[in-house]
Design an enzyme around this catalytic site. Structure first.
Site, PDB file in Angstrom:
ATOM      1  N   GLU A 146       1.756  -7.061  10.250  1.00 36.85           N
ATOM      2  CA  GLU A 146       0.428  -6.454  10.233  1.00 36.85           C
ATOM      3  C   GLU A 146      -0.558  -7.300  11.024  1.00 36.85           C
ATOM      4  O   GLU A 146      -1.340  -6.788  11.824  1.00 36.85           O
ATOM      5  CB  GLU A 146      -0.047  -6.302   8.789  1.00 36.85           C
ATOM      6  CG  GLU A 146      -1.433  -5.696   8.654  1.00 36.85           C
ATOM      7  CD  GLU A 146      -1.866  -5.553   7.209  1.00 36.85           C
ATOM      8  OE1 GLU A 146      -2.887  -4.869   6.968  1.00 36.85           O
ATOM      9  OE2 GLU A 146      -1.198  -6.122   6.313  1.00 36.85           O
ATOM     10  N   GLU A 185       0.808  -1.218   0.000  1.00 33.11           N
ATOM     11  CA  GLU A 185       0.000   0.000   0.000  1.00 33.11           C
ATOM     12  C   GLU A 185       0.842   1.269   0.000  1.00 33.11           C
ATOM     13  O   GLU A 185       0.579   2.193  -0.749  1.00 33.11           O
ATOM     14  CB  GLU A 185      -0.940   0.002   1.210  1.00 33.11           C
ATOM     15  CG  GLU A 185      -1.960  -1.119   1.192  1.00 33.11           C
ATOM     16  CD  GLU A 185      -2.915  -1.035   2.375  1.00 33.11           C
ATOM     17  OE1 GLU A 185      -3.447   0.054   2.631  1.00 33.11           O
ATOM     18  OE2 GLU A 185      -3.126  -2.061   3.042  1.00 33.11           O
TER      19      GLU A 185
END
Length: 802
Positions: free
Chosen positions: A688, A391
């Site tokens: 994450e 991202e």
């Protein structure tokens, strides 16, 4: 301009410093003589496949040079050369900003490169963030469909005259050896196309093409308060192994942000492909699936560089118009067996100064701390990103929950201030703060996630981050600059709370109660993202959830911070107003989410953590709330069940509530979900997901997100015991309160504060704790020993026993 400094402290006045100098840049629009230039689009190409352009011109210097400065920026990415000497050492210039409002300009001293006689000036210009693929959805052409360059060289001569050379008429361009360049997809070179000597004077560019001349629009040009992005470290691989005749695997031993420099390229025509990833599969090959967007049409993970060799000895491949998040590289097509001497890992990030360190007797905690440091480094590439690969977005929620931790580890003042200006530029007219900045038009207008802009805990970054910077550095100016953004954000929340209600609440209670005017429950929120065991599979359904308990908590918290900020700024009426909003929101939270028996709704770890951290429950219920949190942790078999927003507060809340042993038990838990489960499975950056790599080796999502690493603040502030005192800023007065536990034998922390280096170290021997403290000049430490005895320590070195 010349300057000197004298310092006054409680010890008296210093001598004058040595004379220093600073220069002003191009301060006024009329100082710019250069024009924007745009190279012609010679070869139509898809996004991610577009070539970089070579742009050049020549000029003559006929007088002795006193100094030479070049001012440059681009719509795209630029890299400059004068007489083949690279201009500066900054990377990815001009950097990532909200280009609609702000475009950074850099100034470099090029005196050593400019010479009498004929000179050349050249640039490589690529898509970068401006036109290239960006974000999870790989949007492109977000700020324009063409790349362009603006540069002005100012040469001051010894006779007092000056020469100005700027982009404009006579500049020419072509496509050279960089046949594709994209930040996400990667970079491709064909060195057989390299026009050798192109940045030298007298190069024949007669077959090159005239550039298109634009105007002298400098209305968006700004300076950056942040350090530049640079190549900050080089690493040799710990191994290079061959999988088969076509594939070799490079292991750097560390997950980094940056690229590979390859120094042996093989014979002419050899095509070498570099595929970057964070983990290996069971066969020892590089995994990339976890880096690809979870949409069939967007399956490409990117991070692939390619070079075709020209067969020239000394040629080196170093792609500098892209970055990758990786530890491993699959080298395909190289005809020779590579050695670690042929491959260099280049670490690239904002060149921040390290300011904080921690060590203890448990090496697993040391590895956790180091993994957090690396995740911060890897995700500080001109903006605070969520990950350095998939991202690369400047998520506001990530940085607000980590900024205080980051400010202990590195000097993040200028880095954060630069980013806050983009947050302000992105703020909409109704006060909405987006969930990341800079926000590309696609993400603001078309993304499936656009409904979550303005989420509680994400938009609140506009209040939390300036306050954290003020506390860490004493910078009142960042509060002043952020104030209009803070007012607009809280005005938005106030308006929503006053005028809207969640449909579920309206159905249950058709007539609103008076406290509901302070209840923020009518927006879509990311919420307690990634709570273990609460996987979110439908974003539309998630957007419709009533998360008033979380949003109203942040309303209370941000209103309280705004009141304190207003007080610092001398805005007494505003301070009182926001204190009233804080009180009203807290009362609304209590009336809505505390039951008659004192229980909280929802009955989750996260809600109890936030209730204590944000001082939401009345004093008479704090002990009960903390005890219920303990029970919830025990019901989870001593595992955390908090998500994105509450996890940083979990251990501190337990410790401050008198449950230090349980905080240590969670810290040292080594089964999933836990921090040490990551470390035991080989993590050297923070994942994450708690199950980023499962017990059977499956890889999930990014392996390089710093947010869960905010736990290391517990190591600094509770284990080592070093923290600012409440109400104090910039470490003028600080607390040293070691809290041993978890069978640790010793711990130490250092922080290079604005006043100087602070150090503390404790060691246990035969049930006695010995503590060493270094207090820098102009500061004072309150030392609290585990037995409760307190000491006030002034500047100098101190030893305490208890």
């Amino acid at each position: 301009m010349d300057w000197q400094v004298m310092v006054w402290t409680d010890a008296g006045a210093s001598d004058w410093s040595e004379m220093g100098r600073f220069e002003a840049g191009l301060l006024r629009a009329q100082d710019w003589k250069a024009h924007w230039i745009t190279p012609p689009e010679l070869i139509p190409a898809l996004p991610g496949e577009r070539p970089a352009q070579l742009i050049r011109s020549e000029f003559t210097i006929d007088r002795e040079v006193q100094s030479a400065r070049i001012h440059a920026t681009a719509r795209g990415l630029y890299e400059g050369f004068i007489n083949s000497a690279r201009i500066g050492d900054d990377e990815l210039t001009p950097g990532f900003t909200q280009y609609r409002e702000r475009l950074q300009v850099q100034t470099f001293d090029v005196t050593a490169s400019v010479r009498l006689g004929r000179n050349s000036i050249g640039f490589i210009l690529a898509d970068g963030w401006y036109r290239g693929q960006i974000g999870y959805f790989r949007a492109h052409d977000q700020w324009g469909t063409d790349v362009s360059l603006l540069a002005q060289l100012v040469v001051e001569h010894r006779d007092g005259t000056s020469t100005v050379i700027g982009t404009g008429e006579g500049w020419r361009s072509t496509i050279g050896h960089v046949v594709a360049a994209d930040l996400i997809a990667g970079e491709r070179w064909d060195l057989r196309r390299f026009p050798r000597g192109w940045a030298e004077p007298s190069f024949d560019d007669s077959r090159w093409h005239e550039v298109v001349i634009g105007d002298i629009d400098v209305s968006r040009l700004v300076e950056s308060p942040a350090p530049a992005v640079r190549r900050v470290q080089e690493m040799r691989p710990i191994s290079v192994t061959r999988l088969d005749k076509d594939r070799q695997i490079v292991d750097l031993g560390q997950n980094i942000n940056g690229w590979i420099r390859l120094s042996r390229l093989g014979p002419e025509g050899a095509t070498i492909r570099l595929v970057h990833g964070e983990w290996l599969d069971r066969e020892g090959d590089v995994l990339t699936q976890n880096l690809a967007p979870d949409y069939p049409e967007l399956r490409a993970a990117g991070q692939v560089d390619t070079v075709i060799s020209a067969g020239c000895p000394g040629d080196v491949f170093e792609p500098r118009r892209t970055t990758h998040g990786f530890q491993y590289v699959r080298v395909e097509g190289h005809p020779d067996d590579l050695t670690p001497d042929d491959v260099t890992g280049v670490v690239v990030h904002t060149d921040m100064q390290r300011t904080g360190w921690f060590e203890c007797s448990d090496d697993r905690l040391n590895k956790l701390h180091e993994a957090t440091v690396w995740s911060l480094r890897d995700n500080s590439c001109d903006i605070p990103t969520d990950c350095p690969h998939r991202e690369r977005a400047g998520w506001t929620g990530d940085w607000q929950l980590f900024v205080s931790t980051g400010a202990f580890l590195y000097d993040v003042a200028g880095f954060s201030k630069k980013w806050l200006r983009d947050v302000a530029a992105d703020q909409t007219r109704d006060g909405t703060v987006h969930h990341f900045s800079p926000m590309a038009p696609y993400d603001a207008e078309k993304s499936p996630a656009r409904v979550f802009s303005g989420s509680a805990g994400w938009g609140d970054a506009c209040v939390i981050v300036p306050w954290a910077l003020y506390c860490a550095y004493g910078d009142r100016a960042v509060l002043e600059e952020s104030w209009p953004m803070i007012v607009a954000w809280l005005g938005r929340i106030e308006h929503i709370a006053l005028t809207k209600r969640h449909p579920d609440r309206a159905l249950r209670r058709p007539s609103p109660l008076p406290h509901e005017r302070f209840l923020w429950d009518a927006s879509s929120h990311w919420g307690e993202w990634l709570e273990p065991g609460r996987e979110i599979v439908d974003l539309d359904e998630h957007a419709e959830r009533d998360q008033g308990h979380l949003a109203t908590a942040y309303y209370t918290h941000s209103a309280g911070l705004a009141s304190r900020i207003a007080e610092v700024l001398g805005k007494s009426a505003e301070s009182e107003y926001y204190r009233g909003l804080e009180s009203g929101a807290r009362e609304a939270w209590q009336r809505e989410y505390i039951g008659p028996d004192g229980s909280l709704t929802p009955d989750t770890q996260a809600n109890h953590v936030r209730a204590l951290a944000f001082d939401l429950v009345p004093a008479v219920l704090r002990e009960r709330t903390a005890q219920r949190l303990v029970e919830l942790v025990q019901e989870s078999e001593t595992h955390l069940a908090t998500g994105f927003l509450a996890t940083p507060f979990l251990l501190p809340v337990l410790a401050e509530a008198g449950h230090l042993d349980l905080a240590y038990s969670l810290l040292l838990q080594d089964t999933e979900p836990s921090w040490l489960a990551m470390i035991d499975r080989g993590a050297n950056t923070i994942w994450e997901n708690w199950n980023g790599v499962t017990a059977d080796g499956a890889v999930n999502a990014s392996l390089n997100h710093y947010s869960k690493g905010a736990v290391v603040s517990f190591l600094h502030r509770h284990v080592a015991g070093l923290s600012p005192l409440d109400g104090e800023v910039a470490w003028r007065r600080f607390h040293v309160r070691p809290q041993p536990g978890g069978n640790l034998k010793w711990a130490k922390a250092r922080h290079d504060s604005p006043h100087g280096l602070i150090e503390c170290e404790w060691r246990l021997a035969e049930d006695q704790l010995r503590l060493w403290v270094v207090v820098p000049p102009g500061t004072e430490a309150l030392v609290t020993m585990p037995d409760g005895l307190e000491h006030v320590a002034g500047p100098g070195k101190h030893v305490f026993t208890g």
